[in-house]
Design a protein around this motif. Structure first.
Motif, PDB file in Angstrom:
ATOM      1  N   MET A  56       0.833  -1.197   0.000  1.00 35.61           N
ATOM      2  CA  MET A  56       0.000   0.000   0.000  1.00 35.61           C
ATOM      3  C   MET A  56       0.873   1.255   0.000  1.00 35.61           C
ATOM      4  O   MET A  56       1.800   1.371   0.799  1.00 35.61           O
ATOM      5  N   ILE A  57       0.584   2.173  -0.902  1.00 37.07           N
ATOM      6  CA  ILE A  57       1.304   3.439  -0.989  1.00 37.07           C
ATOM      7  C   ILE A  57       0.497   4.496  -0.250  1.00 37.07           C
ATOM      8  O   ILE A  57      -0.589   4.892  -0.691  1.00 37.07           O
ATOM      9  N   ASN A  58       1.009   4.961   0.881  1.00 39.70           N
ATOM     10  CA  ASN A  58       0.322   5.959   1.689  1.00 39.70           C
ATOM     11  C   ASN A  58       0.729   7.358   1.250  1.00 39.70           C
ATOM     12  O   ASN A  58       1.917   7.717   1.281  1.00 39.70           O
ATOM     13  N   LEU A  59      -0.269   8.152   0.851  1.00 40.61           N
ATOM     14  CA  LEU A  59      -0.018   9.462   0.273  1.00 40.61           C
ATOM     15  C   LEU A  59      -0.315  10.591   1.252  1.00 40.61           C
ATOM     16  O   LEU A  59      -1.268  10.521   2.024  1.00 40.61           O
ATOM     17  N   LEU A  60       0.499  11.642   1.153  1.00 37.56           N
ATOM     18  CA  LEU A  60       0.217  12.915   1.804  1.00 37.56           C
ATOM     19  C   LEU A  60      -0.040  13.928   0.700  1.00 37.56           C
ATOM     20  O   LEU A  60       0.832  14.156  -0.147  1.00 37.56           O
ATOM     21  N   ILE A  61      -1.226  14.523   0.682  1.00 36.82           N
ATOM     22  CA  ILE A  61      -1.579  15.516  -0.319  1.00 36.82           C
ATOM     23  C   ILE A  61      -1.444  16.900   0.300  1.00 36.82           C
ATOM     24  O   ILE A  61      -2.060  17.187   1.329  1.00 36.82           O
ATOM     25  N   VAL A  62      -0.640  17.756  -0.329  1.00 40.24           N
ATOM     26  CA  VAL A  62      -0.411  19.102   0.188  1.00 40.24           C
ATOM     27  C   VAL A  62      -0.843  20.121  -0.860  1.00 40.24           C
ATOM     28  O   VAL A  62      -0.191  20.278  -1.898  1.00 40.24           O
ATOM     29  N   ASP A  63      -1.953  20.788  -0.590  1.00 42.49           N
ATOM     30  CA  ASP A  63      -2.489  21.777  -1.535  1.00 42.49           C
ATOM     31  C   ASP A  63      -3.428  22.691  -0.758  1.00 42.49           C
ATOM     32  O   ASP A  63      -4.165  22.226   0.113  1.00 42.49           O
TER      33      ASP A  63
ATOM     34  N   GLU B 232      -8.228   2.704  -6.310  1.00 42.14           N
ATOM     35  CA  GLU B 232      -6.964   2.023  -6.553  1.00 42.14           C
ATOM     36  C   GLU B 232      -6.570   1.217  -5.313  1.00 42.14           C
ATOM     37  O   GLU B 232      -6.344   1.781  -4.243  1.00 42.14           O
ATOM     38  N   ALA B 233      -6.492  -0.095  -5.461  1.00 38.24           N
ATOM     39  CA  ALA B 233      -6.268  -0.966  -4.305  1.00 38.24           C
ATOM     40  C   ALA B 233      -4.933  -0.737  -3.619  1.00 38.24           C
ATOM     41  O   ALA B 233      -4.791  -0.992  -2.413  1.00 38.24           O
ATOM     42  N   ASP B 234      -3.951  -0.236  -4.363  1.00 40.43           N
ATOM     43  CA  ASP B 234      -2.616  -0.073  -3.796  1.00 40.43           C
ATOM     44  C   ASP B 234      -2.314   1.353  -3.339  1.00 40.43           C
ATOM     45  O   ASP B 234      -1.198   1.643  -2.902  1.00 40.43           O
ATOM     46  N   LEU B 235      -3.309   2.251  -3.437  1.00 39.37           N
ATOM     47  CA  LEU B 235      -3.085   3.651  -3.064  1.00 39.37           C
ATOM     48  C   LEU B 235      -4.039   4.066  -1.949  1.00 39.37           C
ATOM     49  O   LEU B 235      -5.209   3.673  -1.943  1.00 39.37           O
TER      50      LEU B 235
ATOM     51  N   LEU C 261      -1.402   8.446 -11.986  1.00 39.04           N
ATOM     52  CA  LEU C 261      -1.292   7.176 -11.272  1.00 39.04           C
ATOM     53  C   LEU C 261       0.020   6.468 -11.605  1.00 39.04           C
ATOM     54  O   LEU C 261       0.680   5.895 -10.732  1.00 39.04           O
ATOM     55  N   ARG C 262       0.397   6.528 -12.863  1.00 36.53           N
ATOM     56  CA  ARG C 262       1.655   5.927 -13.296  1.00 36.53           C
ATOM     57  C   ARG C 262       2.837   6.606 -12.596  1.00 36.53           C
ATOM     58  O   ARG C 262       3.771   5.943 -12.127  1.00 36.53           O
TER      59      ARG C 262
END
Length: 205
Positions: free
Chosen positions: A1-8, A24-27, A112-113
């Motif tokens: 699993m790719i854990n994202l931090l969104i900064v905006d 997306e299962a991996d995000l 995504l890519r």
């Protein structure tokens, strides 16, 4: 699993990214931040696999935030996002320590890519974008600092020095000093020449 931090600093944009990766299962969007200070605090509190970082934020822009993130988490992958032309801004983003640069109008599949590639430790560049500067570019706007580049782009979009100062939380005097340095580095005499230069190199349409 790719854990994202969104900064905006735009809630709608953060929500859009969250909806995009929901299927997306991996995000997974592990956290969101509205500014650089909040992002740095979050990075100190928990581990992320990748940061999606907007360049244009008020008090602490994306480049300032990137510098601080690199000091706190030197191996944390970062994708920088903005509305600026990819072909010109990508070099500056990578030179500043980002792993990728994408325009905010990039299509879903490419975003995504890029996320998946950068999360595995690679640098990602959009199709058709070259990191090789021309001789003229290397001698001119390649020498601008990230802040100077940001101010130049705002000036060429017709934003006044007062408005730029308000958006970046800097004094008009400081913005004026940036403008003077930009003109000197580019060998220009006026804002009009700066606009012509920006158009010639694809910064503005």
């Amino acid at each position: 699993m790719i854990n994202l931090l969104i900064v905006d600093d735009h809630t709608i944009f953060r929500a859009g990214i969250a909806r995009l990766v929901a299927d997306e299962a991996d995000l997974h969007v592990a956290a969101e931040a509205a500014d650089g200070t909040e992002a740095i605090a979050l990075a100190r509190q928990q581990a992320f696999d990748l940061v999606l970082l907007d360049i244009n934020m008020g008090a602490r822009n994306g480049f300032d935030t990137l510098t601080a993130l690199r000091a706190e988490c030197p191996r944390l992958p970062v994708i920088m996002l903005s509305m600026y032309a990819e072909s010109q801004y990508a070099r500056l983003a990578l030179r500043s320590g980002a792993n990728a640069y994408l325009s905010k109008d990039v299509d879903t599949e490419e975003l995504l890519r890029a996320i998946r590639r950068v999360a595995t430790g690679h640098v990602y560049m959009p199709m058709g974008v070259s990191l090789e500067p021309t001789t003229e570019i290397a001698a001119s706007h390649e020498s601008l600092s990230p802040r100077e580049m940001q101010v130049m782009l705002m000036i060429t979009r017709g934003i006044s020095l007062t408005e730029i100062g308000e958006q970046l939380c800097l004094s008009v005097k400081t913005i004026g000093s940036h403008r003077t340095r930009i003109l000197g580095k580019l060998g220009l005499q006026s804002n009009a020449e700066m606009v012509q230069y920006a158009m010639r190199h694809g910064f503005v349409d």
